[in-house]
Each structure stands twice: as structure tokens, then as C-alpha cells.
Scaffold this motif. Structure first.
Motif, PDB file in Angstrom:
ATOM      1  N   GLY A  63      -2.990   6.267  -1.631  1.00 27.36           N
ATOM      2  CA  GLY A  63      -1.595   6.621  -1.865  1.00 27.36           C
ATOM      3  C   GLY A  63      -0.952   7.394  -0.731  1.00 27.36           C
ATOM      4  N   HIS A  64       0.149   8.054  -1.060  1.00 30.94           N
ATOM      5  CA  HIS A  64       0.945   8.780  -0.084  1.00 30.94           C
ATOM      6  C   HIS A  64       1.892   9.678  -0.863  1.00 30.94           C
ATOM      7  N   ASP A  85       0.311  13.644   2.714  1.00 31.09           N
ATOM      8  CA  ASP A  85      -0.588  12.493   2.793  1.00 31.09           C
ATOM      9  C   ASP A  85      -1.981  13.020   3.131  1.00 31.09           C
ATOM     10  N   HIS A  89      -4.839   8.637   4.686  1.00 31.35           N
ATOM     11  CA  HIS A  89      -3.885   8.046   3.748  1.00 31.35           C
ATOM     12  C   HIS A  89      -2.466   8.116   4.334  1.00 31.35           C
ATOM     13  N   THR A 168      -7.736  -2.902  -4.100  1.00 29.36           N
ATOM     14  CA  THR A 168      -7.280  -2.173  -2.915  1.00 29.36           C
ATOM     15  C   THR A 168      -7.647  -2.917  -1.647  1.00 29.36           C
ATOM     16  N   VAL A 180       0.084  -6.657  -2.668  1.00 24.20           N
ATOM     17  CA  VAL A 180       0.364  -5.227  -2.795  1.00 24.20           C
ATOM     18  C   VAL A 180       1.094  -4.935  -4.098  1.00 24.20           C
ATOM     19  N   VAL A 184       0.045  -2.151  -6.964  1.00 21.12           N
ATOM     20  CA  VAL A 184       0.932  -1.093  -7.441  1.00 21.12           C
ATOM     21  C   VAL A 184       1.211  -1.251  -8.932  1.00 21.12           C
ATOM     22  N   ARG A 202       4.317   0.743   0.444  1.00 18.22           N
ATOM     23  CA  ARG A 202       2.856   0.618   0.421  1.00 18.22           C
ATOM     24  C   ARG A 202       2.388  -0.469   1.400  1.00 18.22           C
ATOM     25  N   TYR A 206      -0.367  -0.010   4.405  1.00 20.09           N
ATOM     26  CA  TYR A 206      -1.546  -0.862   4.506  1.00 20.09           C
ATOM     27  C   TYR A 206      -1.554  -1.682   5.791  1.00 20.09           C
TER      28      TYR A 206
END
Length: 305
Positions: A63-64, A85, A89, A168, A180, A184, A202, A206
Motif C-alpha cells: 500500500g501507500h 509510505d 512501499h 499482489t 490491479v 484493489v 496503485r 506497481y
């Protein structure tokens, strides 16, 4: 949910964008050099807002800090909020080391040192909750009260670990909209709350150079052998002396209320609140209740008075 437009035109959604959530909140977004034992200086992305007792927010696996975009304005009314973060990440640095719970805890403590935070309330979601509890057990002097928000697979179920690794890894190897978005959507009970903005954010994470290697380092905690060194267990959880709020939901895909009961049995001073109609991200699906529970448990009104 929506609200009526002043002109009588189309209703305004309750969530317009991440920027819309922060538009009327004085905040600072910057990078901070954080010293981590055995790693060195880690360039760390940090967002800060508000004033009052320190509250640090920790996101989950892969995540973030935008995981808390819908909560920062509300929490900043009562706290000096720090969201960041974690190492490996978001847009923080991606050193090539396994991001085990002790490393993530050292990063948290190093960030607090860099920001001049002696002790703070800590609130973590999923992996972030694991890091919060570990930090509270091993460094109690740095912790006031803690919130463990859907801390995730407390019972170490292999099927949960396998699913997290598969979804993931697939999304990082192919950061397409479809892959993605599926990753999510897994976090949400109400799937229509997954916005294009959140998916594309996201996807950007990535797609960062070096993130394919970083995700292997992130997912080491889903390997049973590595995980065994840090697994939730009363041998260390019982050393968490900080008052603890467990925030669970009725649709968390990582673990049910039986796992919440395990933590209630192990933690010396803990209470449970269940948020209904939410999945693994109640901070996004039910932000008002999420903020209210933090304010009530952390007793911010008394502190401010």
C-alpha cells in the motif's frame, strides 16, 4: 452517498478524489531521510496535517499513504497526523532487503526520530497493524495508545497467504487496469467504491522501476518459514501494555471475529469495535465511523482541553 448540488444540478459524490479530500486541509507532503538499522538512510514519503497529540498511520501490504486519504481531514481536527509510505512501499525507497516486521518497525521508529516524535498514538491497517503491535511490544516507551485496524490473518491461514501472494504478484507483474483493479477490489466490501483514480495510483506504484523485486521483499512475510519468526503469538503480544482498540469489520477477507477474539485474549488491555458494511479497508468505506472511533478511543477531546 451523494449530496445535493447548490445549483440543483447533479448530486456531488461524497468522494470526488483524493485531492478533493485534502483540498481544504492544510498539509505538508515531503520526503524525509530515515535511518534504518542494517539498511541505512531510506528516502521516505510523508504527509502531515493537523495539530495536537501525535498520531501515526501505517498502511497495509503493497500500500501507500493514500489509503488514509478519506480520514486525514477528520483526524487532523484532533491530532497531528503523520501518514507515510513504509520502506519498500509507495514512493519511499526500495532497498533490496526483506521487509520483515522488525525492519518495518525500525523504519517507523526512525521516522519518529527524524520528525522529533518521542512517543505517539499508532494506528495500523493490515500489515501496518502488525508493525504497530510489534513496536508496542518491543518499544513500549515510544507508544501511547494503539489501534489495530483489520490487522490481517492473525491465525496464519495458508489460503489467505497464498491468495495475497498470487493477487499482489499478478498485479505487479502485469500492472494493467484489470489486474490491479482486481487486487484493489479485494480490499473492499462495496466494490463500487473502488475508483479509477485509486486503481491508477496503485498502477503507478506497481510500475515503479525496481518494484518487481520490492514486492518479493514485501511478500516474504507470507512465506510460512519467515512468518514464523514474527507470527501473532501470546509470547510477544502479551507484552503490549498500550491500551488497544481492535477495529474489525463484518466482511474482512483476511480473518473473522474469531481472530479478533484471539487478540482480545492475548492483549492485556484491549477492546473491540466492529464496523459493519465494510471489508479490509474500513478507513475508506466508513471514514466517519473510523474517525469517530479514533477520537473516542484516543481521548483527543480531553487532551485538547
Amino acid at each position: 452517498m451523494t449530496s445535493a448540488a447548490p445549483s440543483g444540478g447533479p448530486p456531488i459524490p461524497d468522494h470526488v478524489s483524493i485531492w478533493g479530500e485534502l483540498a481544504d486541509v492544510d498539509h505538508e507532503l515531503r520526503h524525509v531521510a530515515v535511518e534504518v538499522s542494517g539498511v541505512g538512510a531510506v528516502r521516505t514519503r510523508v504527509l502531515r496535517a493537523g495539530a495536537g497529540p501525535d498520531l501515526v498511520l501505517l498502511h497495509g501490504t503493497g500500500g501507500h499513504l493514500e489509503a488514509y486519504a478519506r480520514d486525514i481531514a477528520g483526524l487532523a481536527r484532533s491530532f497531528r497526523v503523520t501518514a507515510y509510505d513504509m520502506v519498500g512501499h509507495g514512493w519511499s525507497a526500495l532497498p533490496d532487503v526483506p521487509f520483515t516486521v522488525d525492519v518495518l518497525s525500525d523504519h517507523l521508529l526512525g521516522l519518529m526520530d527524524a520528525l522529533g516524535i518521542g512517543s505517539a498514538h499508532l494506528s495500523g491497517e493490515s500489515l501496518g497493524g502488525w508493525v504497530v503491535a510489534w513496536t508496542a511490544a518491543h518499544h513500549p516507551e515510544r507508544v501511547e495508545r494503539i489501534v489495530l485496524n483489520t490487522p490481517g490473518n492473525v491465525a496464519n491461514k495458508p489460503e489467505v497467504m497464498s491468495r495475497l501472494v498470487a493477487s499482489t504478484t499478478a498485479a505487479v507483474e502485469d500492472p494493467s487496469d484489470e489486474a490491479v483493479r482486481a487486487r484493489v477490489r479485494w480490499l473492499f466490501h462495496e466494490k463500487d467504491r473502488v475508483t479509477d483514480e485509486l486503481v491508477n495510483l496503485r498502477r503507478s506504484v506497481y510500475s515503479r522501476e525496481g518494484f518487481r523485486r520490492a514486492v518479493d521483499n514485501i511478500l516474504v512475510l507470507q512465506d510460512p518459514v519467515t512468518r514464523a519468526r514474527f507470527s501473532w503469538d501470546p509470547s510477544w503480544v502479551s507484552f503490549v501494555t498500550a491500551p488497544t482498540l481492535l477495529l474489525w469489520t463484518d466482511h474482512d477477507p483476511t480473518g473473522g471475529l474469531d481472530e479478533a477474539q484471539m487478540l482480545l485474549d492475548w492483549l492485556p488491555d484491549a477492546r473491540l469495535h466492529v464496523i459493519t458494511g465494510a471489508g479490509h479497508w474500513p478507513q475508506w468505506e466508513k471514514p466517519e465511523e473510523f474517525v469517530e472511533q479514533h477520537e473516542a478511543f484516543l481521548d483527543a477531546a480531553t487532551v485538547r482541553a
